[in-house]
Write a protein that holds these residues in place. Structure first.
Motif, PDB file in Angstrom:
ATOM      1  N   GLU A  95       0.866  -1.350  -0.078  1.00 51.94           N
ATOM      2  CA  GLU A  95       0.141  -0.074  -0.042  1.00 51.94           C
ATOM      3  C   GLU A  95       0.876   1.229  -0.081  1.00 51.94           C
ATOM      4  O   GLU A  95       0.581   2.180  -0.817  1.00 51.94           O
ATOM      5  CB  GLU A  95      -0.972  -0.004   1.278  1.00 51.94           C
ATOM      6  N   ALA A  96       2.122   1.348   0.663  1.00 52.24           N
ATOM      7  CA  ALA A  96       2.853   2.381   0.930  1.00 52.24           C
ATOM      8  C   ALA A  96       3.404   2.697  -0.476  1.00 52.24           C
ATOM      9  O   ALA A  96       3.766   3.888  -1.058  1.00 52.24           O
ATOM     10  CB  ALA A  96       3.799   2.433   2.028  1.00 52.24           C
ATOM     11  N   ARG A  97       3.749   1.477  -1.229  1.00 49.38           N
ATOM     12  CA  ARG A  97       4.690   1.764  -2.346  1.00 49.38           C
ATOM     13  C   ARG A  97       3.693   2.561  -3.460  1.00 49.38           C
ATOM     14  O   ARG A  97       4.083   2.988  -4.084  1.00 49.38           O
ATOM     15  CB  ARG A  97       5.181   0.518  -2.966  1.00 49.38           C
ATOM     16  N   GLY A  98       2.365   1.750  -3.447  1.00 50.60           N
ATOM     17  CA  GLY A  98       1.295   2.397  -4.098  1.00 50.60           C
ATOM     18  C   GLY A  98       1.192   3.867  -3.930  1.00 50.60           C
ATOM     19  O   GLY A  98       1.127   4.538  -5.016  1.00 50.60           O
ATOM     20  N   LEU A  99       1.050   4.378  -2.699  1.00 52.14           N
ATOM     21  CA  LEU A  99       0.947   5.684  -2.470  1.00 52.14           C
ATOM     22  C   LEU A  99       2.020   6.566  -2.817  1.00 52.14           C
ATOM     23  O   LEU A  99       1.937   7.747  -3.447  1.00 52.14           O
ATOM     24  CB  LEU A  99       0.543   5.773  -0.776  1.00 52.14           C
ATOM     25  N   ILE A 100       3.130   5.854  -2.864  1.00 53.58           N
ATOM     26  CA  ILE A 100       4.454   6.861  -3.372  1.00 53.58           C
ATOM     27  C   ILE A 100       4.424   7.007  -4.753  1.00 53.58           C
ATOM     28  O   ILE A 100       4.888   7.894  -5.291  1.00 53.58           O
ATOM     29  CB  ILE A 100       5.922   6.049  -2.835  1.00 53.58           C
ATOM     30  N   SER A 101       3.816   5.915  -5.470  1.00 58.55           N
ATOM     31  CA  SER A 101       3.844   5.888  -6.951  1.00 58.55           C
ATOM     32  C   SER A 101       2.825   6.976  -7.133  1.00 58.55           C
ATOM     33  O   SER A 101       2.966   7.675  -8.351  1.00 58.55           O
ATOM     34  CB  SER A 101       3.056   4.571  -7.370  1.00 58.55           C
ATOM     35  N   GLN A 102       1.793   7.140  -6.394  1.00 65.06           N
ATOM     36  CA  GLN A 102       0.805   8.117  -6.684  1.00 65.06           C
ATOM     37  C   GLN A 102       1.269   9.552  -6.429  1.00 65.06           C
ATOM     38  O   GLN A 102       0.978  10.309  -7.176  1.00 65.06           O
ATOM     39  CB  GLN A 102      -0.664   8.011  -5.923  1.00 65.06           C
ATOM     40  N   ILE A 103       2.109   9.492  -5.479  1.00 62.36           N
ATOM     41  CA  ILE A 103       2.723  10.995  -4.960  1.00 62.36           C
ATOM     42  C   ILE A 103       3.410  11.578  -6.205  1.00 62.36           C
ATOM     43  O   ILE A 103       3.567  12.627  -6.666  1.00 62.36           O
ATOM     44  CB  ILE A 103       3.430  10.874  -3.708  1.00 62.36           C
ATOM     45  N   ASN A 104       4.244  10.471  -6.899  1.00 63.57           N
ATOM     46  CA  ASN A 104       5.171  10.770  -7.923  1.00 63.57           C
ATOM     47  C   ASN A 104       4.443  11.016  -9.083  1.00 63.57           C
ATOM     48  O   ASN A 104       5.003  12.006  -9.725  1.00 63.57           O
ATOM     49  CB  ASN A 104       6.287   9.504  -8.073  1.00 63.57           C
ATOM     50  N   LYS A 105       3.165  10.443  -9.267  1.00 67.48           N
ATOM     51  CA  LYS A 105       2.415  10.972 -10.555  1.00 67.48           C
ATOM     52  C   LYS A 105       1.975  12.516 -10.116  1.00 67.48           C
ATOM     53  O   LYS A 105       1.865  13.370 -11.314  1.00 67.48           O
ATOM     54  CB  LYS A 105       1.236  10.253 -10.607  1.00 67.48           C
ATOM     55  N   LEU A 106       1.889  12.874  -8.867  1.00 69.07           N
ATOM     56  CA  LEU A 106       1.155  14.156  -8.793  1.00 69.07           C
ATOM     57  C   LEU A 106       2.454  15.210  -9.088  1.00 69.07           C
ATOM     58  O   LEU A 106       2.138  16.327  -9.207  1.00 69.07           O
ATOM     59  CB  LEU A 106       0.636  14.331  -7.460  1.00 69.07           C
TER      60      LEU A 106
END
Length: 110
Positions: A95-106
Motif C-alpha cells: 500500500e505504501a509503495r502504491g501511495l508513493i507511486s501516486q505521489i510521484n505522479k502528482l
C-alpha cells in the motif's frame, strides 16, 4: 477633479489599466506558485514518511519470517495474530509503495 480628468489622456487611462492588470496578475501568479510549492513540500514530506513506514514494515516482516522459521524448527506454530500481523505488514508495504507511486505522479502536475 474635473481639471484632473481633462488632463488625463486615453493613453494615460490605458496605462493605468495595464498597471492594475499587472498588479492583479502578478499577485495571482505569486499565490499560485506559493500554493504549488506548499503542495510539493507536503508531497515530499509524505513520500519520505511512507519510505520510513516501508522500512519499518520490512523490518517487521524480516523479524516475523525469522520467528516463523524458528517456530517451525521447534515444531510449534506462531499464534494466528502474529501471522496476521506479518501479512498486514506485507500489505502495508504494498500500500505504501502504491501511495508513493501516486505521489510521484502528482509531482508531474507541477
Amino acid at each position: 477633479m474635473a481639471k484632473l480628468a481633462e488632463e488625463q489622456t486615453p493613453e494615460m487611462l490605458e496605462l493605468g489599466l495595464v498597471e492594475d492588470f499587472t498588479k492583479v496578475f502578478e499577485s495571482a501568479v505569486n499565490t499560485d506558485s506559493s500554493i504549488g510549492n506548499s503542495l510539493i513540500d507536503a508531497l515530499s514530506r509524505a513520500e519520505n514518511k511512507y519510505k520510513s513506514v516501508i522500512n519499518d514494515y520490512e523490518k517487521a516482516v524480516k523479524i516475523g519470517d525469522d520467528a516463523l522459521a524458528a517456530a517451525k524448527d521447534l515444531g510449534v506454530d506462531l499464534p494466528a495474530i502474529v501471522k496476521n500481523k506479518i501479512e498486514s505488514s506485507k500489505a502495508g508495504i504494498k500500500e505504501a509503495r502504491g501511495l508513493i507511486s501516486q505521489i510521484n505522479k502528482l509531482y508531474s502536475a507541477f
